[in-house]
Write a protein that holds these residues in place. Structure first.
Motif, PDB file in Angstrom:
ATOM      1  N   GLY A 237       0.814  -1.206   0.000  1.00 54.81           N
ATOM      2  CA  GLY A 237       0.000   0.000   0.000  1.00 54.81           C
ATOM      3  C   GLY A 237       0.850   1.259   0.000  1.00 54.81           C
ATOM      4  N   ARG A 238       0.533   2.189  -0.868  1.00 58.70           N
ATOM      5  CA  ARG A 238       1.335   3.406  -1.007  1.00 58.70           C
ATOM      6  C   ARG A 238       1.043   4.393   0.127  1.00 58.70           C
ATOM      7  NH1 ARG A 238       3.597   3.925  -6.104  1.00 58.70           N
ATOM      8  NH2 ARG A 238       2.918   2.373  -7.628  1.00 58.70           N
ATOM      9  N   PRO A 239       2.073   5.089   0.605  1.00 57.53           N
ATOM     10  CA  PRO A 239       1.876   6.064   1.678  1.00 57.53           C
ATOM     11  C   PRO A 239       0.856   7.149   1.348  1.00 57.53           C
ATOM     12  CG  PRO A 239       4.204   5.570   1.445  1.00 57.53           C
ATOM     13  CD  PRO A 239       3.504   4.909   0.297  1.00 57.53           C
ATOM     14  N   GLU A 240       0.857   7.634   0.089  1.00 56.94           N
ATOM     15  CA  GLU A 240      -0.064   8.715  -0.283  1.00 56.94           C
ATOM     16  C   GLU A 240      -1.519   8.256  -0.172  1.00 56.94           C
ATOM     17  OE1 GLU A 240       2.021   7.520  -3.457  1.00 56.94           O
ATOM     18  OE2 GLU A 240       3.330   7.818  -1.711  1.00 56.94           O
ATOM     19  N   TYR A 241      -1.787   7.030  -0.646  1.00 56.68           N
ATOM     20  CA  TYR A 241      -3.153   6.499  -0.559  1.00 56.68           C
ATOM     21  C   TYR A 241      -3.549   6.296   0.894  1.00 56.68           C
ATOM     22  CZ  TYR A 241      -7.011   3.177  -0.777  1.00 56.68           C
ATOM     23  OH  TYR A 241      -8.217   2.550  -0.585  1.00 56.68           O
ATOM     24  N   PHE A 242      -2.656   5.715   1.675  1.00 55.82           N
ATOM     25  CA  PHE A 242      -2.917   5.480   3.098  1.00 55.82           C
ATOM     26  C   PHE A 242      -3.277   6.792   3.794  1.00 55.82           C
ATOM     27  CE2 PHE A 242      -1.343   5.292   7.486  1.00 55.82           C
ATOM     28  CZ  PHE A 242      -1.898   4.105   7.947  1.00 55.82           C
ATOM     29  N   ALA A 243      -2.488   7.814   3.555  1.00 56.63           N
ATOM     30  CA  ALA A 243      -2.713   9.101   4.204  1.00 56.63           C
ATOM     31  C   ALA A 243      -4.032   9.726   3.752  1.00 56.63           C
ATOM     32  CB  ALA A 243      -1.550  10.042   3.897  1.00 56.63           C
ATOM     33  N   ARG A 244      -4.319   9.659   2.459  1.00 58.07           N
ATOM     34  CA  ARG A 244      -5.553  10.264   1.942  1.00 58.07           C
ATOM     35  C   ARG A 244      -6.788   9.605   2.543  1.00 58.07           C
ATOM     36  NH1 ARG A 244      -4.762   9.312  -3.060  1.00 58.07           N
ATOM     37  NH2 ARG A 244      -6.206   7.566  -3.356  1.00 58.07           N
ATOM     38  N   GLU A 245      -6.780   8.261   2.628  1.00 58.16           N
ATOM     39  CA  GLU A 245      -7.943   7.547   3.154  1.00 58.16           C
ATOM     40  C   GLU A 245      -8.150   7.812   4.640  1.00 58.16           C
ATOM     41  OE1 GLU A 245     -10.349   5.496   1.558  1.00 58.16           O
ATOM     42  OE2 GLU A 245      -9.453   6.691  -0.050  1.00 58.16           O
ATOM     43  N   LEU A 246      -7.058   7.867   5.411  1.00 62.81           N
ATOM     44  CA  LEU A 246      -7.226   8.108   6.843  1.00 62.81           C
ATOM     45  C   LEU A 246      -7.616   9.550   7.137  1.00 62.81           C
ATOM     46  CD1 LEU A 246      -6.019   5.256   7.107  1.00 62.81           C
ATOM     47  CD2 LEU A 246      -4.870   6.067   9.169  1.00 62.81           C
ATOM     48  N   ALA A 247      -7.090  10.490   6.355  1.00 60.98           N
ATOM     49  CA  ALA A 247      -7.515  11.879   6.531  1.00 60.98           C
ATOM     50  C   ALA A 247      -8.993  12.026   6.193  1.00 60.98           C
ATOM     51  CB  ALA A 247      -6.672  12.798   5.650  1.00 60.98           C
ATOM     52  N   ARG A 248      -9.428  11.281   5.223  1.00 63.64           N
ATOM     53  CA  ARG A 248     -10.855  11.304   4.855  1.00 63.64           C
ATOM     54  C   ARG A 248     -11.708  10.750   6.002  1.00 63.64           C
ATOM     55  NH1 ARG A 248     -13.292   8.097  -0.427  1.00 63.64           N
ATOM     56  NH2 ARG A 248     -15.456   8.828  -0.251  1.00 63.64           N
ATOM     57  N   ILE A 249     -11.223   9.677   6.634  1.00 65.11           N
ATOM     58  CA  ILE A 249     -11.937   9.122   7.781  1.00 65.11           C
ATOM     59  C   ILE A 249     -12.036  10.175   8.889  1.00 65.11           C
ATOM     60  CG2 ILE A 249     -11.830   7.420   9.651  1.00 65.11           C
ATOM     61  CD1 ILE A 249     -10.525   5.482   7.677  1.00 65.11           C
ATOM     62  N   ALA A 250     -10.930  10.858   9.166  1.00 64.24           N
ATOM     63  CA  ALA A 250     -10.918  11.861  10.230  1.00 64.24           C
ATOM     64  C   ALA A 250     -11.876  13.007   9.922  1.00 64.24           C
ATOM     65  CB  ALA A 250      -9.501  12.394  10.426  1.00 64.24           C
ATOM     66  N   ALA A 251     -11.989  13.361   8.656  1.00 63.91           N
ATOM     67  CA  ALA A 251     -12.829  14.490   8.267  1.00 63.91           C
ATOM     68  C   ALA A 251     -14.308  14.129   8.221  1.00 63.91           C
ATOM     69  CB  ALA A 251     -12.378  15.016   6.902  1.00 63.91           C
ATOM     70  N   GLU A 252     -14.620  12.895   7.834  1.00 62.82           N
ATOM     71  CA  GLU A 252     -16.006  12.526   7.577  1.00 62.82           C
ATOM     72  C   GLU A 252     -16.682  11.761   8.704  1.00 62.82           C
ATOM     73  OE1 GLU A 252     -16.033  10.310   3.974  1.00 62.82           O
ATOM     74  OE2 GLU A 252     -15.438  12.011   2.715  1.00 62.82           O
ATOM     75  N   CYS A 253     -15.925  11.039   9.510  1.00 58.29           N
ATOM     76  CA  CYS A 253     -16.519  10.148  10.506  1.00 58.29           C
ATOM     77  C   CYS A 253     -16.405  10.758  11.896  1.00 58.29           C
ATOM     78  CB  CYS A 253     -15.826   8.778  10.474  1.00 58.29           C
ATOM     79  SG  CYS A 253     -15.946   7.956   8.876  1.00 58.29           S
ATOM     80  N   SER A 254     -17.543  11.083  12.474  1.00 61.17           N
ATOM     81  CA  SER A 254     -17.536  11.736  13.775  1.00 61.17           C
ATOM     82  C   SER A 254     -16.915  10.836  14.823  1.00 61.17           C
ATOM     83  CB  SER A 254     -18.966  12.090  14.193  1.00 61.17           C
ATOM     84  OG  SER A 254     -19.737  10.922  14.398  1.00 61.17           O
ATOM     85  N   GLY A 255     -16.175  11.445  15.705  1.00 64.62           N
ATOM     86  CA  GLY A 255     -15.601  10.698  16.812  1.00 64.62           C
ATOM     87  C   GLY A 255     -14.230  10.137  16.568  1.00 64.62           C
ATOM     88  N   VAL A 256     -13.766  10.100  15.317  1.00 57.77           N
ATOM     89  CA  VAL A 256     -12.436   9.552  15.033  1.00 57.77           C
ATOM     90  C   VAL A 256     -11.387  10.582  15.441  1.00 57.77           C
ATOM     91  CG1 VAL A 256     -10.854   8.748  13.252  1.00 57.77           C
ATOM     92  CG2 VAL A 256     -13.257   8.079  13.171  1.00 57.77           C
ATOM     93  N   ARG A 257     -10.663  10.292  16.509  1.00 55.11           N
ATOM     94  CA  ARG A 257      -9.699  11.240  17.056  1.00 55.11           C
ATOM     95  C   ARG A 257      -8.297  10.648  17.196  1.00 55.11           C
ATOM     96  NH1 ARG A 257     -10.653  16.067  16.475  1.00 55.11           N
ATOM     97  NH2 ARG A 257      -9.557  16.702  18.371  1.00 55.11           N
ATOM     98  N   ILE A 258      -8.154   9.357  16.929  1.00 57.70           N
ATOM     99  CA  ILE A 258      -6.852   8.702  17.053  1.00 57.70           C
ATOM    100  C   ILE A 258      -6.577   7.940  15.762  1.00 57.70           C
ATOM    101  CG2 ILE A 258      -5.488   7.033  18.355  1.00 57.70           C
ATOM    102  CD1 ILE A 258      -7.305   7.604  20.762  1.00 57.70           C
ATOM    103  N   LEU A 259      -5.441   8.194  15.147  1.00 56.19           N
ATOM    104  CA  LEU A 259      -5.100   7.528  13.894  1.00 56.19           C
ATOM    105  C   LEU A 259      -3.669   7.027  13.947  1.00 56.19           C
ATOM    106  CD1 LEU A 259      -6.784  10.449  12.934  1.00 56.19           C
ATOM    107  CD2 LEU A 259      -7.220   8.810  11.100  1.00 56.19           C
ATOM    108  N   GLY A 260      -3.382   6.060  13.107  1.00 57.61           N
ATOM    109  CA  GLY A 260      -2.042   5.498  13.043  1.00 57.61           C
ATOM    110  C   GLY A 260      -2.039   4.324  12.084  1.00 57.61           C
ATOM    111  N   GLY A 261      -1.013   3.504  12.179  1.00 57.26           N
ATOM    112  CA  GLY A 261      -0.909   2.389  11.256  1.00 57.26           C
ATOM    113  C   GLY A 261      -0.548   1.104  11.948  1.00 57.26           C
ATOM    114  N   CYS A 262      -0.862  -0.002  11.285  1.00 54.90           N
ATOM    115  CA  CYS A 262      -0.511  -1.316  11.810  1.00 54.90           C
ATOM    116  C   CYS A 262       0.415  -1.998  10.796  1.00 54.90           C
ATOM    117  CB  CYS A 262      -1.777  -2.129  12.106  1.00 54.90           C
ATOM    118  SG  CYS A 262      -1.521  -3.448  13.326  1.00 54.90           S
TER     119      CYS A 262
END
Length: 597
Positions: A237-262
């Motif tokens: 998985g490319r870093p740019e795609y990973f970052a774009r999708e998680l930023a989208r989650i943070a912006a669109e999904c209420s309550g998402v306040r902690i992000l990171g990777g596994c």
């Protein structure tokens, strides 16, 4: 060290990535062992993630619960060194440090809660205030551990994260919505979320289905899905795609306040995610999670005469008829038709009994239900299918109108070579039952729940343990039990005890299996697990021919049914050697002498 709660008030908290996949441990070496063998290498990984912009790092201690369970004393030194390395690295930036605790095995001898508490105490003694329970497939022991931590470290921040497949279920069959709800309602967990297994896109869909929660939500997906090349596992998985999708989650999904990777997320992924999060508006919208639009699923009309009669308090008759050993169902269907005409209300079909292959019980059940309209109860073992195969089969059964299943662990396959035919025991009967009932509900795969029965061994040497497991089975969604054959006075006493312990809510079908000869009785007593035939019964069959043996077998079965009747909701008849004519006679006698409709 930064205060996690203060960070969350201002912006999303960014974690590091996947230590286990980024650090290249030596072959045969656990990543955690590097805390002692290569401390510079582990600290270098921490520093790389911190330089990438992480607000928090996890100690390199994920696998310690397994070591503690194995009573490997080195886990304590690994915990100490893992904590020290993370704290030293984090001191350079002031980042928060989380004591990382992976899933703990749960056994009667050593419960998961006991292992979690031992690790938490070790970290608390070192000065830990932040605790991460991650990649969990169940919440067993977690609430107890969190309660203990809060008593020991009142201002502790506890994050619990579950590893969930893209369909919303963990590998143990627990649905993420239920797990998140339980953690939220526990009152001792500060944040909850998902990590591992799923890639960013799939995890975004999962978070959307969760909706808003009262607790901060954590999202830490894998970099993508693994690709196996020879002996290496790679995430592409490319870093740019990973970052774009998680930023989208943070912006669109209420309550998402902690992000990171596994797994598979490198410092490059965290760099990209740091930039994407910093580019978000200071005040993220508090819009609710996106709704998944799905067409309404009509309730399937069903005429389940068996359950209707059982729930009305009338005694029922279920009968087991083993599926063929070959591919011809002609004789089997004829036998099922005769048993139905005799008065059987449910046909039960064993799943390769004694681990010997027969025609698939679920496929046979579908055919019988479709052609005869007879209610069926296919047995489903945990032995031969993983979670995906089990779910696929359950959905097919539901589509065919089958609404009852019997969940059992299943006998292991006997083999001289350990790898000749492999067993699959991804879960036990209790977890299987919980998974089956969890498939029904709003937004789930089944419009209405299936009824799950289990097995109850009245002949268990330690029946108190058997009863305790039965209580656990009911807590996990089972509605009743089919018992092993009643062929002794002790079995009747145990059935009475089961009724007193389990109450009227549990539907108990007393097992009745006609003995047809002395040889048959001796074989069952010595070679069939879970069956006990009193010596007095064995002696009564001495010298009898086939006709005489069947006649005595009927008499013994009727007497057993009479003795069991006060404590049973019905009877579970087992057909010996596919002798359908014998069972027709037994059903007639039960209806005449035992069951009053």
């Amino acid at each position: 060290m930064k205060d996690v709660r203060e960070i969350l008030k201002k912006r999303p908290l960014l974690f590091d990535g996947g230590m286990g996949t980024y650090y290249k441990a030596a072959p045969g070496q656990e990543c955690e062992q590097a805390n002692l063998l290569d401390p510079e290498g582990i600290q270098a990984v921490h520093r790389a993630y911190l330089a990438a912009g992480a607000d928090a790092v996890k100690t390199n201690t994920f696998g310690l619960p397994r070591m503690a369970a194995a009573q490997n004393p080195v886990w304590e030194a690994l915990a100490d060194e893992g904590w020290k390395l993370a704290v030293q690295a984090a001191a350079e930036t002031g980042a928060a440090v989380f004591a990382d605790i992976g899933p703990a095995p749960d056994t009667e001898a050593q419960p998961a809660a006991q292992l979690y508490i031992a690790l938490a105490d070790r970290f608390a003694a070192l000065g830990a205030k932040n605790f991460l329970f991650e990649t969990l497939s169940t919440d067993t022991g977690v609430t107890e551990a969190a309660q203990h931590i809060k008593k020991t470290v009142p201002d502790a921040f506890i994050l619990v994260s579950f590893a969930v497949l893209p369909d919303g279920y963990t590998r143990e069959g627990r649905h993420c919505a239920e797990l998140v709800r339980r953690m939220t309602e526990s009152g001792v967990v500060d944040a909850v979320g998902l990590n591992c297994v799923s890639a960013p896109g799939a995890m975004r869909a999962l978070v959307q289905r969760l909706g808003g929660t009262k607790l901060p939500l954590s999202v830490m997906p894998n970099a993508g899905y693994p690709v196996v090349t020879r002996t290496r596992v790679q995430y592409q998985g490319r870093p740019e795609y990973f970052a774009r999708e998680l930023a989208r989650i943070a912006a669109e999904c209420s309550g998402v306040r902690i992000l990171g990777g596994c797994c598979g997320t490198t410092p490059e992924h965290i760099v990209a995610l740091r930039g994407a999060l910093d580019a978000l508006p200071d005040a993220l919208p508090a819009a609710p999670a996106a709704e998944i639009s799905t067409p309404a699923k009509p309730e399937v009309e069903k005429d389940d005469a068996f359950l209707r009669k059982l729930n009305a308090g009338k005694k029922v008759i279920a009968i087991e008829l083993d599926s063929p050993k070959d591919a011809d169902l002609t004789g089997y269907l004829d036998g099922a038709r005769r048993l139905q005409a005799a008065g059987a209300e449910l046909l039960t079909i064993a799943d390769c009994p004694i681990a010997r292959a027969r025609m698939d019980s679920s496929l046979v059940a579908c055919r019988v239900h479709r052609e005869l309209g007879l209610n069926v109860l296919p047995h489903m073992t945990c032995r031969d299918r993983n979670l995906n195969a089990t779910k696929a089969l359950l959905l097919g059964l539901y589509a065919e109108g089958v609404r009852e299943v019997l969940a059992i662990t299943g006998d292991p396959i006997p083999t001289a070579e350990r790898d000749e035919v492999k067993n699959v025991y991804q879960f036990n009967s209790r977890k299987l039952a919980q998974y089956i009932v969890s498939l029904a509900g709003e937004g789930r795969e089944m419009p209405s729940p299936m009824t799950v029965f289990g097995a109850l061994n009245l002949n268990a040497r330690n029946f108190d343990v058997e009863l305790r497991r039965a209580v656990e089975k009911m807590e996990n969604g089972m509605s009743g039990f089919l018992t092993q054959p009643v062929l002794s006075a002790q079995a009747v006493e145990n059935l009475k005890k089961a009724r007193e312990t389990l109450g009227e809510k549990a539907k108990l079908l007393a097992g009745i299996m006609p003995v047809v000869s002395q040889r048959n009785a001796i074989f069952m007593e010595n070679e069939i697990n879970g069956i006990h035939v009193e010596q007095a019964i064995i002696d009564r069959f001495a010298g009898l021919d086939r006709a005489q043996g069947e006649e005595l077998g009927l008499e013994v079965s009727v007497q057993a049914a009479l003795a069991a009747a006060p404590y049973a909701d019905g009877f579970y008849l087992m057909t010996p050697f596919n002798r359908v004519a014998l069972m027709e006679r037994l059903i007639a006698r039960l209806k005449e002498e035992v069951i009053a409709d």
